[in-house]
Design a protein around this motif. Structure first.
Motif, PDB file in Angstrom:
ATOM      1  N   CYS A 144       0.830  -1.087  -0.183  1.00 58.23           N
ATOM      2  CA  CYS A 144       0.118  -0.339  -0.001  1.00 58.23           C
ATOM      3  C   CYS A 144       0.859   1.388   0.012  1.00 58.23           C
ATOM      4  O   CYS A 144       1.880   1.172   0.875  1.00 58.23           O
ATOM      5  CB  CYS A 144      -0.922  -0.081   1.635  1.00 58.23           C
ATOM      6  N   ILE A 145       0.842   2.425  -0.763  1.00 60.74           N
ATOM      7  CA  ILE A 145       1.287   3.514  -1.094  1.00 60.74           C
ATOM      8  C   ILE A 145       0.573   4.305  -0.363  1.00 60.74           C
ATOM      9  O   ILE A 145       0.913   5.724   0.090  1.00 60.74           O
ATOM     10  CB  ILE A 145       1.225   4.102  -2.642  1.00 60.74           C
ATOM     11  N   GLY A 146      -0.487   4.385   0.703  1.00 59.04           N
ATOM     12  CA  GLY A 146      -0.916   5.393   1.188  1.00 59.04           C
ATOM     13  C   GLY A 146      -2.041   6.555   1.147  1.00 59.04           C
ATOM     14  O   GLY A 146      -2.135   7.472   0.478  1.00 59.04           O
ATOM     15  N   CYS A 147      -2.354   6.276  -0.846  1.00 60.52           N
ATOM     16  CA  CYS A 147      -3.371   7.420  -1.695  1.00 60.52           C
ATOM     17  C   CYS A 147      -3.948   7.341  -0.749  1.00 60.52           C
ATOM     18  O   CYS A 147      -5.157   7.872  -1.550  1.00 60.52           O
ATOM     19  CB  CYS A 147      -3.155   6.132  -3.609  1.00 60.52           C
ATOM     20  N   LYS A 148      -5.228   6.340  -0.646  1.00 53.28           N
ATOM     21  CA  LYS A 148      -6.183   6.162   0.034  1.00 53.28           C
ATOM     22  C   LYS A 148      -7.648   6.510  -0.249  1.00 53.28           C
ATOM     23  O   LYS A 148      -8.673   6.827  -0.454  1.00 53.28           O
ATOM     24  CB  LYS A 148      -6.300   8.088   0.874  1.00 53.28           C
ATOM     25  N   LEU A 149      -7.127   6.161  -2.079  1.00 52.72           N
ATOM     26  CA  LEU A 149      -8.044   6.477  -2.908  1.00 52.72           C
ATOM     27  C   LEU A 149      -9.341   5.062  -2.831  1.00 52.72           C
ATOM     28  O   LEU A 149     -10.674   5.334  -2.689  1.00 52.72           O
ATOM     29  CB  LEU A 149      -7.709   6.001  -4.451  1.00 52.72           C
ATOM     30  N   CYS A 150      -9.412   3.837  -1.998  1.00 51.70           N
ATOM     31  CA  CYS A 150      -9.879   3.178  -1.509  1.00 51.70           C
ATOM     32  C   CYS A 150     -10.937   3.561  -0.411  1.00 51.70           C
ATOM     33  O   CYS A 150     -12.099   3.287  -0.499  1.00 51.70           O
ATOM     34  CB  CYS A 150      -9.371   1.318  -1.403  1.00 51.70           C
ATOM     35  N   SER A 151     -10.233   4.429   0.463  1.00 55.31           N
ATOM     36  CA  SER A 151     -11.336   4.576   0.737  1.00 55.31           C
ATOM     37  C   SER A 151     -12.876   5.758   0.904  1.00 55.31           C
ATOM     38  O   SER A 151     -13.995   5.729   0.723  1.00 55.31           O
ATOM     39  CB  SER A 151     -10.692   5.522   2.268  1.00 55.31           C
TER      40      SER A 151
HETATM   41  S1  SF4 Z   1      -5.912   2.227  -3.342  1.00 52.80           S
HETATM   42 FE1  SF4 Z   1      -6.398   1.996  -0.768  1.00 52.80          FE
HETATM   43  S2  SF4 Z   1      -5.267  -0.808  -0.459  1.00 52.80           S
HETATM   44 FE2  SF4 Z   1      -4.628   0.618  -2.320  1.00 52.80          FE
HETATM   45  S3  SF4 Z   1      -2.841   1.742  -2.517  1.00 52.80           S
HETATM   46 FE3  SF4 Z   1      -4.540   3.088  -1.980  1.00 52.80          FE
HETATM   47  S4  SF4 Z   1      -4.196   3.393   0.496  1.00 52.80           S
HETATM   48 FE4  SF4 Z   1      -3.372   1.497  -0.157  1.00 52.80          FE
END
Ligand code: SF4
Ligand code: SF4
Ligand code: SF4
Lengths: 309, 242
Positions: free
Chosen positions: B116-123
Motif C-alpha cells: 500500500c502506498i497510502g493514496c487513500k483512494l480505496c477509502s
Molecule cells: S488504494 Fe488503498 S490499499 Fe491501494 S494503495 Fe491506495 S491506500 Fe493503499
C-alpha cells in the motif's frame, strides 16, 4: 471531500502543463509556431515542468511515497494507475519532440512525435478526471460532466500558457489570444452546466437505506460512535456552507474565465499583450485553484450519511 | 491484483450477520475488534492523542445509534458498522498498487500493507466508510474478518470466529458462509429477512443486517393519572409523581 492542497496542485498543474503540450503539438502541425529553434523546446520544458510539479505534489501526499512505483502495476482496473502510466509515457515523446525540433525543425517526424506526446498528455488528464468520475459514492464526481470539464479546463489553461509564451517571445498573443477567449467561454459554460447539474441531483441514498431500516420510513441519528472526528469524517465529512459556495462560484467564473478571456481578447488586439497575458495567466491560475477547491469542497460522500451529514 | 477475481461458484462467501433486533449498543464488539486487531494481521491500530482532549484512532468497527420511525412505532436501533466484504467492491478495483484485494477462496477483502502506498483512494471508493487510514504507518487498514482467528489452528476450534462475534454479549453478530444455504447465517437471513445496506450503490455487500422484529407482545394501555373522583387516589398520585 477534504480539499487537500496536494491534489488541488496535481489536477490544476497537470492541466496547465498537458494542455500546453497539446497546443504545442497542434500549433506545430498547423505551422503556427515562431520560426525559432528555441521556442518549441522551451515550451515543452515549461509544459513538462508544470506536469512534473503536479505529479510530484501528488506523490508527496502519499502515505508511503517511496513505494510510488508500485502504482504503475494495476492499469487494468485502476484509473489512478492508468494516470501514472500515461503520464510516464508522455515524457519520452515530449522530450523527443523538443529534441527533434531543435535538431531538424518542423519536419514531419517532429510533428508526429509531438502529436503522440500531446495525445498522451491529454490521455493523462482524462485518466485523472476518471479517477474522480468513477467513484460511485460521490455523486458530484460520478457523472458525465466531470471528464469533459477536466479536458476543457486543461485545454483552456494550456491555451493560456501558450498565449503567455507567445506574448513574451514575440510580443504578440495573436491567435493564441483568440484561443484563450474561445476556450475560456466554453470552459465557463461547461462549469456552469456542471454546477447546475449537481444542484439538481438527488442524494444517492438515505440514512434509511444505508441502515437497512427503510421499513420505518425516516431514520434519525441519535448517538454517534465517537465524539471527535475520525479518519472518515476528516477525509470525507468536509462541508461547505451554500452561501460560501455560491460566492466562490461567482469568483471562479470571474477570475478563472471571464476576466482572463477579456484580457486575452485585448492582448490579441495588440494592447500591451505581454503585460495583459501575464495578468490573465495569474488570474486563471488563481481562479482554477478556487474552482478545484470547490470541486472537492462541494463533493459529498455517501458514507457521511451514517453520521447524519 | 486489484482486478476482481472471477467468482468461483463453489468458493466460500464468508461474512457476518448483524442482528439489529438484539444489538444493545454496548460497543463490546468494537472494543474486542480493536483489542484483537491491534495485535493481529493489520497490527497495530494506532491511537492519536489517546489521553488528550481529542482522542482519535483506527477502528474497524463503529457503533452508531439511530432512531427509526415516528410516534408509537418508533424505536432506537443500535447499528454496528464494519466492512461488508462486498462482492463487487470498488475499493479493490481503484487501488493502483494491487495492495487492496479480494480473496477468491472466501471473498475476504484485505489490504497488503507492504504494498500500500497510502493514496487513500480505496477509502473514497467505499460507500460504507469502512476503511480507516493509519496516519503513523502511512497505509490503509480495514476489517480483516479476523482472518487470523477464523483459520487459526492454534486456537481451540470453537474460538475460530471473529473477535466481534465471539465477544457480543447479546449474540447479535454471527459469522459464516453465505454460499452454504444450510449455514447458520444463510438460515438467519432467510428466516428474518436479512437485508443489504445501500443496495442502490451496486456493491453487493456480503454482510447482512437483520431488521428489528415488530413488537409481538400487545401491551395494555398505560394507567392514567387519577383525574377527578377519589381524593385519596389523587393524593397518592401527587405523592408518587414527585
Ligand atoms: S488504494 Fe488503498 S490499499 Fe491501494 S494503495 Fe491506495 S491506500 Fe493503499
Ligand atoms: S464495505 Fe467498503 S471496504 Fe468493505 S468491501 Fe465493501 S467497499 Fe470495500
Ligand atoms: S470481523 Fe474482526 S476485524 Fe472485522 S469487525 Fe469483527 S472483530 Fe473487527
Amino acid at each position: 471531500m477534504k480539499p487537500a492542497a496536494s491534489v488541488l496542485l496535481l489536477t490544476t498543474l497537470t492541466g496547465f502543463g498537458y494542455g500546453l503540450l497539446a497546443w504545442l503539438a497542434l500549433f506545430a502541425l498547423l505551422g503556427l509556431l515562431p520560426a525559432s529553434r528555441w521556442f518549441m523546446p522551451v515550451g515543452v520544458v515549461v509544459a513538462l515542468g508544470f506536469a512534473a510539479s503536479g505529479l510530484i505534489a501528488s506523490m508527496l501526499h502519499l502515505g508511503r511515497p517511496e513505494r510510488a512505483w508500485r502504482a504503475f502495476s494495476q492499469w487494468r482496473s485502476s484509473w489512478l494507475s492508468r494516470e501514472g502510466v500515461a503520464s510516464l509515457a508522455s515524457f519520452p515523446p515530449a522530450l523527443g519532440f523538443a529534441a527533434l525540433w531543435w535538431g531538424m525543425g518542423p519536419a514531419p517526424v517532429t510533428v508526429i512525435v509531438g502529436l503522440v506526446a500531446g495525445a498522451l498528455g491529454l490521455v493523462t488528464v482524462y485518466c485523472t478526471a476518471m479517477i474522480y468520475a468513477s467513484l460511485k459514492p460521490i455523486r458530484q464526481w460520478n457523472n458525465k460532466h466531470t471528464a469533459p470539464n477536466y479536458m476543457l479546463l486543461a485545454l483552456f489553461s494550456g491555451a493560456m500558457l501558450m498565449a503567455l509564451l507567445l506574448a513574451c517571445w514575440t510580443g504578440q498573443a495573436g491567435l493564441a489570444g483568440l484561443l484563450v477567449l474561445l476556450a475560456g467561454l466554453l470552459a465557463a459554460a461547461a462549469k456552469l452546466a456542471y454546477w447546475r447539474f449537481i444542484d439538481t441531483q438527488k442524494p444517492l441514498a438515505t440514512l434509511a437505506s444505508a441502515t437497512g431500516l427503510t421499513r420505518y420510513g425516516e431514520v434519525r441519528p441519535l448517538d454517534a460512535p465517537h465524539f471527535t472526528e475520525n479518519y472518515v469524517l476528516r477525509e470525507m465529512g468536509y462541508q461547505i456552507a451554500r452561501k460560501h459556495a455560491a460566492r466562490l462560484r461567482r469568483i471562479t467564473i470571474a477570475t478563472a474565465f471571464l476576466l482572463p478571456s477579456l484580457l486575452a481578447l485585448l492582448a490579441g488586439l495588440g494592447l500591451v499583450p505581454a503585460l495583459l497575458i501575464i495578468l490573465a495567466t495569474l488570474l486563471t491560475a488563481m481562479g482554477l485553484f478556487i474552482e478545484r477547491w470547490l470541486f472537492f469542497a462541494e463533493a459529498t460522500h455517501v458514507a457521511t450519511l451514517y453520521y447524519g451529514r | 491484483m486489484t482486478s476482481l477475481p472471477t467468482p468461483d461458484p463453489g468458493a466460500k462467501k464468508l461474512g457476518l450477520v448483524i442482528d439489529l433486533d438484539t444489538c444493545v449498543g454496548c460497543h463490546a464488539c468494537a472494543v474486542n475488534c480493536k483489542e484483537w486487531n491491534t495485535g493481529g494481521h493489520a497490527a497495530p491500530l494506532p491511537d492519536y492523542d489517546p489521553y488528550g482532549k481529542e482522542p482519535d484512532g483506527v477502528w474497524f468497527n463503529r457503533i452508531h445509534s439511530y432512531e427509526a420511525g415516528c410516534g408509537e412505532a418508533s424505536r432506537t436501533v443500535n447499528f454496528p458498522r464494519s466492512c461488508l466484504h462486498c462482492e463487487n467492491p470498488q475499493c479493490v478495483t481503484v487501488c493502483p498498487t494491487g495492495a487492496s484485494y479480494k480473496r477468491v477462496e472466501d471473498g475476504i477483502v484485505l489490504v497488503d500493507m507492504d504494498k500500500c502506498i497510502g493514496c487513500k483512494l480505496c477509502s473514497w471508493a467505499c460507500p460504507y466508510g469502512a476503511r480507516e487510514f493509519d496516519e503513523l504507518a502511512g497505509v490503509m487498514k480495514k476489517c480483516t474478518l479476523c482472518i487470523d482467528r477464523i483459520y487459526n489452528e492454534t486456537l481451540p476450534a470453537e474460538e475460530r470466529e471473529p473477535a466481534c462475534v465471539a465477544t457480543c454479549p447479546s449474540r447479535a453478530r454471527h459469522f459464516g458462509d453465505f454460499n452454504d444455504p444450510e449455514s447458520k447465517v444463510s438460515k438467519l437471513v432467510a428466516q428474518r429477512g436479512g437485508v443489504e445496506l445501500m443496495p442502490e450503490l451496486g456493491y453487493k455487500p456480503v454482510n447482512r443486517y437483520l431488521p428489528p422484529r415488530q413488537a409481538q407482545i400487545q401491551t395494555a394501555p398505560r394507567e392514567r393519572a387519577a383525574e377527578g373522583g377519589n381524593k385519596l387516589l389523587r393524593l397518592l398520585d401527587k405523592v408518587l409523581s414527585r
